[in-house]
Design an enzyme around this catalytic site. Structure first.
Site, PDB file in Angstrom:
ATOM      1  CG  ASP A  28      -2.237   0.621   1.022  1.00  0.00           C
ATOM      2  OD1 ASP A  28      -3.134   0.417   1.020  1.00  0.00           O
ATOM      3  OD2 ASP A  28      -1.738   2.190   1.005  1.00  0.00           O
ATOM      4  CB  ILE A  29       0.869   3.881  -2.174  1.00  0.00           C
ATOM      5  CG1 ILE A  29       2.480   5.383  -3.028  1.00  0.00           C
ATOM      6  CG2 ILE A  29      -0.303   4.683  -2.364  1.00  0.00           C
ATOM      7  CD1 ILE A  29       3.537   4.198  -3.309  1.00  0.00           C
ATOM      8  CD  GLU A  87      -7.811   6.149  -1.306  1.00  0.00           C
ATOM      9  OE1 GLU A  87      -6.837   6.035  -2.030  1.00  0.00           O
ATOM     10  OE2 GLU A  87      -7.854   6.068  -0.102  1.00  0.00           O
ATOM     11  CG  HIS A  92      -8.439  -3.540  -2.026  1.00  0.00           C
ATOM     12  ND1 HIS A  92      -8.931  -3.009  -2.879  1.00  0.00           N
ATOM     13  CD2 HIS A  92      -8.378  -2.678  -1.302  1.00  0.00           C
ATOM     14  CE1 HIS A  92      -9.011  -1.728  -2.111  1.00  0.00           C
ATOM     15  NE2 HIS A  92      -9.091  -1.605  -1.150  1.00  0.00           N
ATOM     16  CG  HIS A  94      -6.327  -3.251   3.185  1.00  0.00           C
ATOM     17  ND1 HIS A  94      -5.641  -1.748   2.690  1.00  0.00           N
ATOM     18  CD2 HIS A  94      -7.687  -2.851   2.758  1.00  0.00           C
ATOM     19  CE1 HIS A  94      -6.446  -1.182   2.278  1.00  0.00           C
ATOM     20  NE2 HIS A  94      -7.741  -1.698   1.922  1.00  0.00           N
TER      21      HIS A  94
HETATM   22  P1  AMP Z   1     -10.369   1.498   0.258  1.00  0.00           P
HETATM   23  O1  AMP Z   1     -10.396   1.502  -1.020  1.00  0.00           O
HETATM   24  O2  AMP Z   1     -10.745   2.114   1.293  1.00  0.00           O
HETATM   25  O3  AMP Z   1      -9.457   0.471   0.958  1.00  0.00           O
HETATM   26  O4  AMP Z   1      -8.770   2.094  -0.272  1.00  0.00           O
HETATM   27  C1  AMP Z   1      -7.923   1.795  -1.328  1.00  0.00           C
HETATM   28  C2  AMP Z   1      -6.085   1.396  -0.697  1.00  0.00           C
HETATM   29  O5  AMP Z   1      -5.518   1.397  -1.965  1.00  0.00           O
HETATM   30  C3  AMP Z   1      -5.907   2.707   0.115  1.00  0.00           C
HETATM   31  O6  AMP Z   1      -5.023   2.059   2.168  1.00  0.00           O
HETATM   32  C4  AMP Z   1      -4.634   3.498  -0.242  1.00  0.00           C
HETATM   33  O7  AMP Z   1      -3.245   3.332   0.288  1.00  0.00           O
HETATM   34  C5  AMP Z   1      -3.695   2.325  -1.029  1.00  0.00           C
HETATM   35  N1  AMP Z   1      -3.419   2.787  -2.732  1.00  0.00           N
HETATM   36  C6  AMP Z   1      -4.060   3.963  -3.365  1.00  0.00           C
HETATM   37  N2  AMP Z   1      -3.724   4.124  -4.929  1.00  0.00           N
HETATM   38  C7  AMP Z   1      -2.236   2.838  -4.452  1.00  0.00           C
HETATM   39  C8  AMP Z   1      -1.284   2.372  -5.601  1.00  0.00           C
HETATM   40  N3  AMP Z   1      -1.335   3.546  -6.301  1.00  0.00           N
HETATM   41  N4  AMP Z   1      -0.444   2.109  -4.924  1.00  0.00           N
HETATM   42  C9  AMP Z   1      -0.660   1.460  -3.768  1.00  0.00           C
HETATM   43  N5  AMP Z   1      -1.199   1.638  -2.679  1.00  0.00           N
HETATM   44  C10 AMP Z   1      -2.803   2.331  -3.283  1.00  0.00           C
END
Ligand code: AMP
Length: 129
Positions: A28-29, A87, A92, A94
């Site tokens: 995760d970025i 988001e 996905h 975590h």
């Molecule tokens: P959520 O959809 O609420 O589970 O959150 C999306 C997750 O993806 C967040 O923790 C972001 O930090 C992560 N994220 C978003 N874009 C990227 C990316 N390009 N590379 C890695 N992680 C990402």
């Protein structure tokens, strides 16, 4: 195309941890804790519980392998698991190394680690697979 599909396609860089034919894992970025990893199906499906049964079970089996490697690479008490999807509309899981309950708090300020540290963490996890 979701941002995660673009990562799988190699259009956007990621700190890759693991990959097989159907699944992909990367850091995760904006981690909530060091080693915070996302595990996804390559196929673009919005939500975990929309996956077909075999893909759903396969994703969890893949996540378990990644979690075992993560636990070795990033010493911690437990690997926490969360599914949010607030988001990014691409399913996905975590995986978050936990030392305290508060490490799984997605509302607190996220970490921003230098690229070389992110790469070193990804390499360390991949080496334990
Ligand atoms: P959520 O959809 O609420 O589970 O959150 C999306 C997750 O993806 C967040 O923790 C972001 O930090 C992560 N994220 C978003 N874009 C990227 C990316 N390009 N590379 C890695 N992680 C990402």
């Amino acid at each position: 195309m979701t941002i995660f599909s673009r990562i799988v396609a190699g259009e956007i860089p990621s700190y890759k941890v693991a990959e097989d034919e159907n699944y992909y894992a990367f850091l995760d970025i904006n981690p909530v804790a060091k080693g915070h990893t996302l595990v996804i199906p390559k196929r673009e499906v919005n939500y975990l519980f929309e996956l077909e049964e075999d893909e759903y079970l396969g994703l969890w089996a893949f996540a378990r392998k990644v979690a075992a490697a993560l636990e070795q690479a990033v010493p911690c008490k437990r690997i926490g698991v969360a599914v949010l999807g607030m988001e990014v509309p691409h399913c996905h899981i975590h995986l978050v190394p936990l030392n305290t309950e508060g490490d799984l708090n997605f509302s607190k300020e996220k970490l921003t680690l230098p690229a070389d540290e992110m790469q070193a963490i990804a390499n360390a996890i991949a080496a334990k697979l």
